[in-house]
Design a protein around this motif. Sequence first.
Motif, PDB file in Angstrom:
ATOM      1  N   THR A  28       0.839  -1.212   0.000  1.00  0.00           N
ATOM      2  CA  THR A  28       0.000   0.000   0.000  1.00  0.00           C
ATOM      3  C   THR A  28       0.869   1.254   0.000  1.00  0.00           C
ATOM      4  O   THR A  28       0.544   2.231  -0.672  1.00  0.00           O
ATOM      5  CB  THR A  28      -0.972   0.038   1.197  1.00  0.00           C
ATOM      6  N   ALA A  58       2.241   1.743  -3.485  1.00  0.00           N
ATOM      7  CA  ALA A  58       1.201   2.260  -4.379  1.00  0.00           C
ATOM      8  C   ALA A  58       0.983   3.761  -4.163  1.00  0.00           C
ATOM      9  O   ALA A  58       0.848   4.527  -5.126  1.00  0.00           O
ATOM     10  CB  ALA A  58      -0.101   1.486  -4.156  1.00  0.00           C
ATOM     11  N   GLU A  59       0.952   4.186  -2.901  1.00  0.00           N
ATOM     12  CA  GLU A  59       0.782   5.609  -2.603  1.00  0.00           C
ATOM     13  C   GLU A  59       1.951   6.424  -3.140  1.00  0.00           C
ATOM     14  O   GLU A  59       1.760   7.509  -3.713  1.00  0.00           O
ATOM     15  CB  GLU A  59       0.652   5.828  -1.093  1.00  0.00           C
ATOM     16  N   GLU A 109       3.923   5.632  -5.637  1.00  0.00           N
ATOM     17  CA  GLU A 109       3.861   5.623  -7.101  1.00  0.00           C
ATOM     18  C   GLU A 109       2.813   6.620  -7.597  1.00  0.00           C
ATOM     19  O   GLU A 109       3.032   7.335  -8.566  1.00  0.00           O
ATOM     20  CB  GLU A 109       3.561   4.224  -7.635  1.00  0.00           C
ATOM     21  N   GLU A 110       1.686   6.677  -6.897  1.00  0.00           N
ATOM     22  CA  GLU A 110       0.647   7.641  -7.253  1.00  0.00           C
ATOM     23  C   GLU A 110       1.173   9.083  -7.110  1.00  0.00           C
ATOM     24  O   GLU A 110       0.967   9.926  -7.976  1.00  0.00           O
ATOM     25  CB  GLU A 110      -0.582   7.440  -6.365  1.00  0.00           C
ATOM     26  N   ALA A 111       1.874   9.349  -6.019  1.00  0.00           N
ATOM     27  CA  ALA A 111       2.448  10.678  -5.798  1.00  0.00           C
ATOM     28  C   ALA A 111       3.472  11.005  -6.877  1.00  0.00           C
ATOM     29  O   ALA A 111       3.524  12.136  -7.394  1.00  0.00           O
ATOM     30  CB  ALA A 111       3.081  10.756  -4.420  1.00  0.00           C
ATOM     31  N   SER A 113       3.616   9.775  -9.950  1.00  0.00           N
ATOM     32  CA  SER A 113       2.913   9.985 -11.220  1.00  0.00           C
ATOM     33  C   SER A 113       2.266  11.368 -11.266  1.00  0.00           C
ATOM     34  O   SER A 113       2.343  12.065 -12.282  1.00  0.00           O
ATOM     35  CB  SER A 113       1.845   8.909 -11.420  1.00  0.00           C
ATOM     36  N   LYS A 114       1.617  11.754 -10.165  1.00  0.00           N
ATOM     37  CA  LYS A 114       0.979  13.074 -10.115  1.00  0.00           C
ATOM     38  C   LYS A 114       2.019  14.186 -10.245  1.00  0.00           C
ATOM     39  O   LYS A 114       1.785  15.191 -10.903  1.00  0.00           O
ATOM     40  CB  LYS A 114       0.187  13.238  -8.823  1.00  0.00           C
TER      41      LYS A 114
END
Length: 149
Positions: free
Chosen positions: A78, A81-82, A84-86, A88-89
Amino acid sequence: MERPRKRRFTDKMEAFCLVYMETNNASEAYRRSYNVTNMAEKTAARESWIVLQKPQVQARIAELREAVMDRHNITVDTLLAELEEARSKALSAETPQASAAVSATMGKAKLLGLDKKIVEITGKNGGAIETKSQVTVDKKALESVLDRL
């Protein structure tokens, strides 16, 4: 034969663990859990490190950390994933935020243990390290060892 002593886990150690979980600072945990009124700051810091190294304290901190992770459903996956999301953003923002992306990437590396420094030690001009050690072996001792082989 002497029986091994059991290691006691005291109320002060429990308080230390709880404060350590709250602050992630061993010195602060020690100051709040033990009597440090007449103690120098360096002494308190050293004592906090000693308490933190005790196996029963390490075990209790791991227990508390596990409970927090379970309660909040936190796993390495988790967190990755967080991050990676940060990342990407940060890269897809109107003005890409390279610094934020690098921070997220380094956070992922740290979680996976890939952030460790590798140090290579070399001698003069990058060559091998020269040693001037000499080993002298007694002939009888050498023959004794060789006979056993």
